[in-house]
Design a protein around this motif. Structure first.
Motif, PDB file in Angstrom:
ATOM      1  N   MET A   1     -48.138  43.247 -18.884  1.00 11.90           N
ATOM      2  CA  MET A   1     -47.986  42.771 -17.277  1.00 11.90           C
ATOM      3  C   MET A   1     -46.913  43.376 -16.713  1.00 11.90           C
ATOM      4  SD  MET A   1     -48.327  38.573 -17.504  1.00 11.90           S
ATOM      5  CE  MET A   1     -48.275  37.811 -15.443  1.00 11.90           C
ATOM      6  N   GLY A   2     -47.104  43.921 -15.774  1.00  7.88           N
ATOM      7  CA  GLY A   2     -45.686  44.647 -15.112  1.00  7.88           C
ATOM      8  C   GLY A   2     -45.130  44.008 -14.293  1.00  7.88           C
ATOM      9  N   VAL A   3     -43.751  44.410 -14.633  1.00  2.00           N
ATOM     10  CA  VAL A   3     -42.889  44.236 -14.013  1.00  2.00           C
ATOM     11  C   VAL A   3     -42.613  43.831 -12.531  1.00  2.00           C
ATOM     12  CG1 VAL A   3     -41.058  45.630 -14.739  1.00  2.00           C
ATOM     13  CG2 VAL A   3     -41.743  45.781 -12.819  1.00  2.00           C
ATOM     14  N   LEU A   4     -44.054  43.862 -11.533  1.00  2.00           N
ATOM     15  CA  LEU A   4     -44.860  43.122  -9.767  1.00  2.00           C
ATOM     16  C   LEU A   4     -45.753  42.487  -9.996  1.00  2.00           C
ATOM     17  CD1 LEU A   4     -43.242  46.300  -7.929  1.00  2.00           C
ATOM     18  CD2 LEU A   4     -42.752  44.315  -8.862  1.00  2.00           C
ATOM     19  N   THR A   5     -46.189  42.266 -11.380  1.00  2.00           N
ATOM     20  CA  THR A   5     -47.280  41.619 -11.734  1.00  2.00           C
ATOM     21  C   THR A   5     -47.126  40.452 -10.408  1.00  2.00           C
ATOM     22  OG1 THR A   5     -47.761  42.115 -12.959  1.00  2.00           O
ATOM     23  CG2 THR A   5     -48.483  40.257 -12.955  1.00  2.00           C
ATOM     24  N   GLY A   6     -47.876  39.984  -9.642  1.00  4.62           N
ATOM     25  CA  GLY A   6     -48.228  38.936  -9.045  1.00  4.62           C
ATOM     26  C   GLY A   6     -47.388  39.407  -7.232  1.00  4.62           C
ATOM     27  N   VAL A 230     -37.172  47.661  -6.053  1.00  7.66           N
ATOM     28  CA  VAL A 230     -37.951  46.617  -5.799  1.00  7.66           C
ATOM     29  C   VAL A 230     -38.006  45.622  -6.633  1.00  7.66           C
ATOM     30  CG1 VAL A 230     -38.989  47.470  -3.639  1.00  7.66           C
ATOM     31  CG2 VAL A 230     -40.057  47.480  -6.798  1.00  7.66           C
ATOM     32  N   SER A 231     -37.033  45.820  -8.207  1.00 10.78           N
ATOM     33  CA  SER A 231     -37.750  44.990  -9.232  1.00 10.78           C
ATOM     34  C   SER A 231     -36.356  44.564  -9.166  1.00 10.78           C
ATOM     35  CB  SER A 231     -37.324  46.342 -10.744  1.00 10.78           C
ATOM     36  OG  SER A 231     -36.678  47.010 -10.524  1.00 10.78           O
ATOM     37  N   GLN A 232     -36.583  43.568 -10.329  1.00 13.11           N
ATOM     38  CA  GLN A 232     -36.280  42.092 -10.398  1.00 13.11           C
ATOM     39  C   GLN A 232     -34.738  43.178 -10.646  1.00 13.11           C
ATOM     40  OE1 GLN A 232     -35.946  38.809  -9.800  1.00 13.11           O
ATOM     41  NE2 GLN A 232     -33.817  37.963 -10.679  1.00 13.11           N
ATOM     42  N   ASP A 233     -34.365  44.352 -11.205  1.00 14.32           N
ATOM     43  CA  ASP A 233     -33.701  44.753 -11.909  1.00 14.32           C
ATOM     44  C   ASP A 233     -32.625  45.099 -10.724  1.00 14.32           C
ATOM     45  OD1 ASP A 233     -33.324  44.513 -14.574  1.00 14.32           O
ATOM     46  OD2 ASP A 233     -34.298  46.555 -14.528  1.00 14.32           O
ATOM     47  N   GLY A 234     -32.678  45.030  -9.032  1.00 18.54           N
ATOM     48  CA  GLY A 234     -32.299  45.919  -7.698  1.00 18.54           C
ATOM     49  C   GLY A 234     -32.132  44.349  -7.580  1.00 18.54           C
ATOM     50  N   ARG A 235     -31.331  43.328  -7.822  1.00 18.12           N
ATOM     51  CA  ARG A 235     -31.686  41.978  -7.510  1.00 18.12           C
ATOM     52  C   ARG A 235     -30.005  42.026  -6.279  1.00 18.12           C
ATOM     53  NH1 ARG A 235     -30.843  41.287 -12.640  1.00 18.12           N
ATOM     54  NH2 ARG A 235     -29.501  40.285 -13.108  1.00 18.12           N
ATOM     55  N   TRP A 236     -28.978  42.568  -7.149  1.00 20.87           N
ATOM     56  CA  TRP A 236     -27.583  42.449  -6.236  1.00 20.87           C
ATOM     57  C   TRP A 236     -27.466  44.049  -5.702  1.00 20.87           C
ATOM     58  CZ3 TRP A 236     -24.531  38.458  -5.432  1.00 20.87           C
ATOM     59  CH2 TRP A 236     -23.494  38.346  -5.818  1.00 20.87           C
ATOM     60  N   VAL A 237     -28.642  44.814  -5.848  1.00 19.16           N
ATOM     61  CA  VAL A 237     -28.054  46.124  -4.507  1.00 19.16           C
ATOM     62  C   VAL A 237     -28.317  45.517  -3.008  1.00 19.16           C
ATOM     63  CG1 VAL A 237     -28.423  48.401  -4.335  1.00 19.16           C
ATOM     64  CG2 VAL A 237     -28.374  47.156  -6.381  1.00 19.16           C
ATOM     65  N   THR A 238     -27.770  46.124  -1.912  1.00 20.65           N
ATOM     66  CA  THR A 238     -28.326  45.504  -0.547  1.00 20.65           C
ATOM     67  C   THR A 238     -27.698  46.086   0.334  1.00 20.65           C
ATOM     68  OG1 THR A 238     -29.768  43.359   0.239  1.00 20.65           O
ATOM     69  CG2 THR A 238     -27.685  43.259  -0.516  1.00 20.65           C
ATOM     70  N   GLY A 239     -28.145  46.635   0.996  1.00 24.50           N
ATOM     71  CA  GLY A 239     -27.562  47.001   2.300  1.00 24.50           C
ATOM     72  C   GLY A 239     -26.878  48.285   1.996  1.00 24.50           C
ATOM     73  N   HIS A 240     -27.380  49.275   1.105  1.00 27.02           N
ATOM     74  CA  HIS A 240     -27.044  50.113   0.161  1.00 27.02           C
ATOM     75  C   HIS A 240     -27.783  51.341   1.032  1.00 27.02           C
ATOM     76  CE1 HIS A 240     -24.922  52.386  -2.818  1.00 27.02           C
ATOM     77  NE2 HIS A 240     -26.297  53.394  -3.177  1.00 27.02           N
ATOM     78  N   TRP A 241     -27.223  52.097   1.015  1.00 25.31           N
ATOM     79  CA  TRP A 241     -27.227  53.636   1.385  1.00 25.31           C
ATOM     80  C   TRP A 241     -27.160  54.597  -0.050  1.00 25.31           C
ATOM     81  CZ3 TRP A 241     -26.662  59.168   1.329  1.00 25.31           C
ATOM     82  CH2 TRP A 241     -27.187  60.169   1.820  1.00 25.31           C
ATOM     83  N   LEU A 242     -28.480  54.782  -0.081  1.00 27.86           N
ATOM     84  CA  LEU A 242     -28.607  55.439  -1.819  1.00 27.86           C
ATOM     85  C   LEU A 242     -29.329  56.713  -1.983  1.00 27.86           C
ATOM     86  CD1 LEU A 242     -30.435  53.823  -4.921  1.00 27.86           C
ATOM     87  CD2 LEU A 242     -29.863  56.301  -5.019  1.00 27.86           C
ATOM     88  N   ASP A 243     -28.067  57.593  -2.028  1.00 32.46           N
ATOM     89  CA  ASP A 243     -28.288  59.122  -2.233  1.00 32.46           C
ATOM     90  C   ASP A 243     -29.808  59.650  -3.919  1.00 32.46           C
ATOM     91  OD1 ASP A 243     -28.002  61.584  -2.753  1.00 32.46           O
ATOM     92  OD2 ASP A 243     -25.841  62.039  -2.963  1.00 32.46           O
ATOM     93  N   ALA A 244     -31.259  60.022  -2.622  1.00 30.49           N
ATOM     94  CA  ALA A 244     -31.683  60.623  -4.170  1.00 30.49           C
ATOM     95  C   ALA A 244     -31.747  61.739  -3.312  1.00 30.49           C
ATOM     96  CB  ALA A 244     -33.234  59.200  -3.589  1.00 30.49           C
ATOM     97  N   THR A 245     -31.148  62.917  -3.281  1.00 36.61           N
ATOM     98  CA  THR A 245     -31.055  64.199  -2.889  1.00 36.61           C
ATOM     99  C   THR A 245     -30.419  64.793  -4.594  1.00 36.61           C
ATOM    100  OG1 THR A 245     -28.784  64.808  -2.618  1.00 36.61           O
ATOM    101  CG2 THR A 245     -30.502  63.258  -1.422  1.00 36.61           C
ATOM    102  N   GLY A 246     -31.324  64.757  -5.286  1.00 40.94           N
ATOM    103  CA  GLY A 246     -30.825  65.554  -6.929  1.00 40.94           C
ATOM    104  C   GLY A 246     -28.847  66.208  -6.938  1.00 40.94           C
ATOM    105  N   GLY A 247     -28.020  65.218  -6.342  1.00 44.30           N
ATOM    106  CA  GLY A 247     -26.406  65.815  -5.910  1.00 44.30           C
ATOM    107  C   GLY A 247     -26.477  67.084  -5.245  1.00 44.30           C
ATOM    108  N   SER A 248     -27.640  67.266  -4.076  1.00 42.65           N
ATOM    109  CA  SER A 248     -27.519  67.721  -2.504  1.00 42.65           C
ATOM    110  C   SER A 248     -26.494  67.985  -1.918  1.00 42.65           C
ATOM    111  CB  SER A 248     -28.769  68.109  -1.828  1.00 42.65           C
ATOM    112  OG  SER A 248     -30.379  68.728  -3.190  1.00 42.65           O
ATOM    113  N   LEU A 249     -25.926  66.764  -2.147  1.00 47.52           N
ATOM    114  CA  LEU A 249     -24.827  66.323  -1.187  1.00 47.52           C
ATOM    115  C   LEU A 249     -23.264  66.561  -1.400  1.00 47.52           C
ATOM    116  CD1 LEU A 249     -26.163  63.128   0.523  1.00 47.52           C
ATOM    117  CD2 LEU A 249     -26.674  65.643   1.867  1.00 47.52           C
TER     118      LEU A 249
END
Length: 250
Positions: A1-6, A230-249
Motif C-alpha cells: 500500500m502506498g503512503v497516500l492510499t485512501g 503532502v505525505s505524513q512526513d511533511g506534517r510539521w511543515v506549513t506556511g513555507h516557501w520551498l526553493d525547488a530551483t536546484g540551487g538557482s537562487l
C-alpha cells in the motif's frame, strides 16, 4: 500500500508538464487523483491512463480556469466523482514574456485570473470538502524571489501574490491540521519551456548553468518535493516557501 492510499487528490493543470508529473507521482503513492485540465482533454486522459497503467486510480476534470464561475463549476464536477478531498495542488498557471511597455490590461487581468484568483476561490469554496489533516500546495516560481527579469514582471507578480496567499492561508487552515505550502521550481524541461530551452545546445547549457547542480530540472524533481509535503512526513511543515530551483537562487 502506498503512503497516500485512501486519499483523494486534485491537481490543477495536470494534463502535462509539472502538473502531470505531480499527478502521476501522487497516483503511484496510492492517492485517487482528479486530473484537472482546461482545454487539453486528450492530454488529460493520457495522464489518467498513465496513472491507471501504473496501478493507480484517476479521473479527468475539465474546467477552464480564469473564467466567471470557474471554481463553482470545478467543484460541481468534482462532486460527481468524489465525496471529499485530502490534497489540493494548485499547479495550473499561464505565463507571458512581454516588455512592461507592451503588456495590456486584458493580458494582465488574464494572468491574475488564472494564477491568483482561481486558486483563491478554489480553496475558499473547496475548504468544506477538504478533510481535517489535509494538504494544500501551490506551485510558485523562483522568479517571485530571484533577480529581476522585467519581461516576466506580470507573471512574477502573480506568483508573489500566490506566495502571500499560501503563507496566510496556513494560519486560517492550521487549526484543522491542514498544512499549506508553496513550492518554487526553477527552469524545468517541459513543453512550455521547450520553445526557448531546446532552441540550441547553448540555450540548454545556459539554462543548466543557473542551477548549482548543473542541470535543468524535470517534472519529477518537483513532483517528489510535492509528494513529501503532502505525505505524513511533511506534517510539521506549513506556511513555507520551498526553493525547488536546484540551487538557482544561490
Amino acid at each position: 500500500m502506498g503512503v497516500l492510499t485512501g486519499k483523494t487528490a486534485l491537481v490543477t493543470g495536470a494534463s502535462r508538464g509539472i502538473g502531470r508529473g505531480i499527478a502521476e507521482r501522487l497516483g503511484r503513492d496510492g492517492a485517487r487523483v482528479a486530473v484537472h485540465y482546461g482545454r487539453e482533454e486528450t492530454a488529460a486522459k493520457q495522464t489518467v491512463a498513465a496513472i491507471e497503467a501504473a496501478g493507480g486510480s484517476a479521473f479527468p476534470l475539465g474546467v477552464e480556469l480564469g473564467t466567471p464561475g470557474d471554481a463553482e463549476r470545478l467543484w460541481t464536477e468534482f462532486d460527481r466523482h468524489a465525496d471529499g478531498l485530502d490534497i489540493l495542488v494548485h499547479n495550473a498557471g499561464i505565463g507571458t514574456a512581454r516588455p512592461f511597455t507592451e503588456i495590456n490590461e486584458e493580458e494582465y487581468d488574464r494572468l491574475f485570473a488564472v494564477n491568483v484568483k482561481a486558486p483563491f476561490f478554489l480553496t475558499r469554496l473547496g475548504a468544506e470538502r477538504l478533510r481535517d489533516g489535509g494538504r494544500v500546495v501551490a506551485i510558485s516560481s523562483g522568479l517571485s524571489r530571484t533577480a529581476a527579469m522585467p519581461d516576466l514582471m506580470a507573471y512574477s507578480m502573480t506568483k508573489a501574490a500566490l506566495d502571500v496567499f499560501t503563507r496566510d492561508l496556513s494560519k486560517v487552515l492550521g487549526p484543522r491540521g491542514i498544512t499549506v505550502n508553496s513550492v518554487a521550481p526553477g527552469i524545468v524541461d517541459t513543453d512550455v519551456n521547450a520553445p526557448w530551452l531546446r532552441t540550441s545546445d547553448e540555450a540548454w547549457r545556459r539554462a543548466a548553468g543557473y542551477s548549482a547542480l548543473g542541470r535543468v530540472g524535470t517534472p519529477a524533481d518537483i513532483a517528489d518535493v510535492v509528494a513529501f509535503l503532502v505525505s505524513q512526513d511533511g506534517r510539521w511543515v506549513t506556511g513555507h516557501w520551498l526553493d525547488a530551483t536546484g540551487g538557482s537562487l544561490t
